[in-house]
Design an enzyme around this catalytic site. Structure first.
Site, PDB file in Angstrom:
ATOM      1  N   ASP A 158      33.955  31.461  40.245  1.00 26.09           N
ATOM      2  CA  ASP A 158      34.822  30.877  41.273  1.00 26.09           C
ATOM      3  C   ASP A 158      36.277  31.232  40.980  1.00 26.09           C
ATOM      4  O   ASP A 158      37.196  30.478  41.285  1.00 26.09           O
ATOM      5  CB  ASP A 158      34.632  29.344  41.368  1.00 26.09           C
ATOM      6  CG  ASP A 158      34.728  28.648  40.023  1.00 26.09           C
ATOM      7  OD1 ASP A 158      34.886  29.344  39.005  1.00 26.09           O
ATOM      8  OD2 ASP A 158      34.642  27.397  39.991  1.00 26.09           O
ATOM      9  N   ASP A 214      33.475  28.183  26.269  1.00 23.72           N
ATOM     10  CA  ASP A 214      34.912  28.476  26.126  1.00 23.72           C
ATOM     11  C   ASP A 214      35.523  27.730  24.933  1.00 23.72           C
ATOM     12  O   ASP A 214      36.400  28.250  24.232  1.00 23.72           O
ATOM     13  CB  ASP A 214      35.689  28.201  27.426  1.00 23.72           C
ATOM     14  CG  ASP A 214      35.395  26.847  28.042  1.00 23.72           C
ATOM     15  OD1 ASP A 214      34.551  26.099  27.505  1.00 23.72           O
ATOM     16  OD2 ASP A 214      36.018  26.516  29.074  1.00 23.72           O
ATOM     17  N   HIS A 231      40.751  25.464  38.432  1.00 23.76           N
ATOM     18  CA  HIS A 231      40.815  24.286  39.318  1.00 23.76           C
ATOM     19  C   HIS A 231      40.957  22.995  38.508  1.00 23.76           C
ATOM     20  O   HIS A 231      40.864  21.905  39.054  1.00 23.76           O
ATOM     21  CB  HIS A 231      39.626  24.243  40.285  1.00 23.76           C
ATOM     22  CG  HIS A 231      38.282  24.246  39.618  1.00 23.76           C
ATOM     23  ND1 HIS A 231      37.815  23.195  38.879  1.00 23.76           N
ATOM     24  CD2 HIS A 231      37.312  25.189  39.601  1.00 23.76           C
ATOM     25  CE1 HIS A 231      36.608  23.477  38.437  1.00 23.76           C
ATOM     26  NE2 HIS A 231      36.278  24.697  38.848  1.00 23.76           N
TER      27      HIS A 231
HETATM   28  N1  UDP Z   1      27.160  27.970  35.894  1.00 16.23           N
HETATM   29  C1  UDP Z   1      26.007  28.425  35.309  1.00 16.23           C
HETATM   30  N2  UDP Z   1      24.856  27.696  35.451  1.00 16.23           N
HETATM   31  C2  UDP Z   1      24.830  26.551  36.161  1.00 16.23           C
HETATM   32  C3  UDP Z   1      26.008  26.091  36.756  1.00 16.23           C
HETATM   33  C4  UDP Z   1      27.166  26.815  36.600  1.00 16.23           C
HETATM   34  O1  UDP Z   1      26.017  29.486  34.684  1.00 16.23           O
HETATM   35  O2  UDP Z   1      23.769  25.946  36.256  1.00 16.23           O
HETATM   36  C5  UDP Z   1      28.375  28.760  35.763  1.00 16.23           C
HETATM   37  C6  UDP Z   1      29.032  29.010  37.104  1.00 16.23           C
HETATM   38  O3  UDP Z   1      28.449  30.101  37.728  1.00 16.23           O
HETATM   39  C7  UDP Z   1      30.473  29.201  36.712  1.00 16.23           C
HETATM   40  C8  UDP Z   1      30.626  28.334  35.472  1.00 16.23           C
HETATM   41  O4  UDP Z   1      29.329  28.086  34.996  1.00 16.23           O
HETATM   42  O5  UDP Z   1      30.755  30.541  36.397  1.00 16.23           O
HETATM   43  C9  UDP Z   1      31.321  27.027  35.775  1.00 16.23           C
HETATM   44  O6  UDP Z   1      30.615  26.339  36.755  1.00 16.23           O
HETATM   45  P1  UDP Z   1      31.325  25.442  37.877  1.00 16.23           P
HETATM   46  O7  UDP Z   1      32.456  26.192  38.460  1.00 16.23           O
HETATM   47  O8  UDP Z   1      30.251  24.986  38.820  1.00 16.23           O
HETATM   48  O9  UDP Z   1      31.797  24.191  37.072  1.00 16.23           O
HETATM   49  P2  UDP Z   1      33.164  23.860  36.316  1.00 16.23           P
HETATM   50  O10 UDP Z   1      32.809  23.908  34.862  1.00 16.23           O
HETATM   51  O11 UDP Z   1      34.169  24.869  36.688  1.00 16.23           O
HETATM   52  O12 UDP Z   1      33.516  22.511  36.792  1.00 16.23           O
HETATM   53 MN    MN Z   2      34.514  26.132  38.334  1.00 14.61          MN
END
Ligand code: UDP
Ligand code: MN
Length: 360
Positions: free
Chosen positions: A188, A274, A298
């Site tokens: 994203d 990370d 975000h």
């Molecule tokens: N992701 C993944 N498996 C999952 C859900 C998310 O590999 O079941 C990956 C997703 O494609 C993205 C990253 O993990 O690259 C972060 O996911 P997301 O943006 O939904 O969540 P955030 O951690 O940013 O809130």
């Molecule tokens: Mn995300």
């Protein structure tokens, strides 16, 4: 009479020396040129055909040399380009970093191939098709070069183990490429490709660099699994904003990251991918994180971001998007198409979007 005998002897000696010199001069030169011929043949041979056969007759040698030269010449430009990409490390370290020196890994999961990844393929990935590799958890047919969609076989969940599993594969893959920089992005995230190249040109890949943006204002604190009494604190660059690691630093990470060891390290702190990268670099290797505030996830208030053309990454969520006058929100809810078409108004996809057509 005595005098003429001496003269005769002198002349004979001179003549003898001259003849010996002439013979030895020609012999030497012949030998040098022959050795040079074999050596140059051996060098080329090494790269193209195989080991030198010292039993070859001179005629055979000559004909093979010609064939050799031809086989070098007949490698197509396409092939040469491919070889250059596989071994960019052969490039002198003093040469400027170009896009082809950067390895860009995008983490995703099958359920986001349509919902998120296509948007990236339609925009910035189109500018870095050869450099970008997608790490996912299932096979799919997507508009990517062969071998650029990598099914990690990691599980398709958002849990720490699955995320760290994908990062471990990304890291190992990067190490095999020999490229100068490892950059990681989520699915994203929009990347300003020329901006990233410019940024990395100002850092030396042979020094230790960890470039990114933390999501916290302080180092993260965790308890060590092996010793819960012991607290450790370290900085990490949030994966959602993207981060880059120089090859020099990536090499130093090997004892904690390569060949599956990344998972073990991640287990030590029980934090996702990370954070594990930050733990290895900032805590175990004691190397600094260099904050690049032009990276954006975000996890920060994106509507505050100004001077969009100067920023390097952007992300989005349902409630947090960049403020930009662009395509209608219905057509471009993430705002990433609007950002792309502000930066690159002549891109083909922008024409389609300007016609009011909604794309994936
Ligand atoms: N992701 C993944 N498996 C999952 C859900 C998310 O590999 O079941 C990956 C997703 O494609 C993205 C990253 O993990 O690259 C972060 O996911 P997301 O943006 O939904 O969540 P955030 O951690 O940013 O809130
Ligand atoms: Mn995300």
């Amino acid at each position: 009479m005595r005098c003429s005998l001496r003269k005769f002897l002198k002349i004979s000696i001179c003549l003898f020396i001259s003849v010996i010199s002439i013979v030895s001069y020609f012999h030497d030169n012949f030998e040098k040129s022959f050795i040079a011929q074999r050596q140059s043949f051996g060098q080329k041979q090494h790269g193209v055909l195989g080991p030198v056969d010292h039993q070859d007759s001179d005629i055979e040698l000559l004909s093979r040399k010609q064939r050799n030269a031809m086989s070098v010449e007949t490698i197509t430009d396409d092939e040469k380009e491919k070889r250059k990409n596989v071994h960019p490390s052969l490039k002198s370290k003093n040469e400027r970093t170009e896009l082809s020196d950067i390895f860009i890994a995008v983490k995703t999961t099958k359920k986001y191939h349509d919902r998120r990844l296509k948007l990236l393929i339609n925009t910035w990935i189109g500018q870095a098709r050869e450099e970008t590799y997608i790490f996912t958890d299932d096979n799919d047919k997507l508009d990517l070069p062969d071998g650029h969609l990598i099914n990690t076989n990691c599980s398709n969940t958002h849990y720490r183990i699955a995320l760290s599993c994908k990062m471990a594969v990304e890291y190992d893959f990067f190490m095999l490429t020999g490229k100068r920089w490892f950059c990681h992005l989520d699915d994203d995230t929009y990347l300003n490709v020329p901006g990233l190249v410019k940024l990395l040109q100002s850092y030396n890949h042979t020094d230790d660099w960890y470039l990114g943006r933390p999501s916290l204002r302080h180092p993260i604190e965790v308890m060590k699994r092996s010793n819960p009494e012991q607290k450790i604190a370290f900085w990490f660059a949030t994966g959602g904003a993207g981060f880059c690691i120089s090859r020099s630093l990536a090499l130093k990470m090997m004892p904690h990251a390569s060949g599956g060891r990344f998972m073990t390290t991640s287990d030590m702190i029980r934090l996702p991918d990370d954070c594990t990268i930050g733990f290895i670099i900032n805590n175990l290797l004691q190397k600094e994180l260099t904050i690049i505030d032009r990276f954006h996830s975000h996890l920060e208030a994106l509507w505050f971001v100004r001077n969009l053309q100067d920023q390097l990454t952007f992300s989005y969520s349902d409630t947090n998007i960049v403020h930009i006058d662009g395509f209608p929100k219905k057509q471009d809810p993430s705002r990433l198409y609007s950002i792309h078409c502000m930066l690159f108004p002549t891109a083909d996809i922008c024409d389609t979007l300007r016609k009011g057509i909604t794309v994936a």
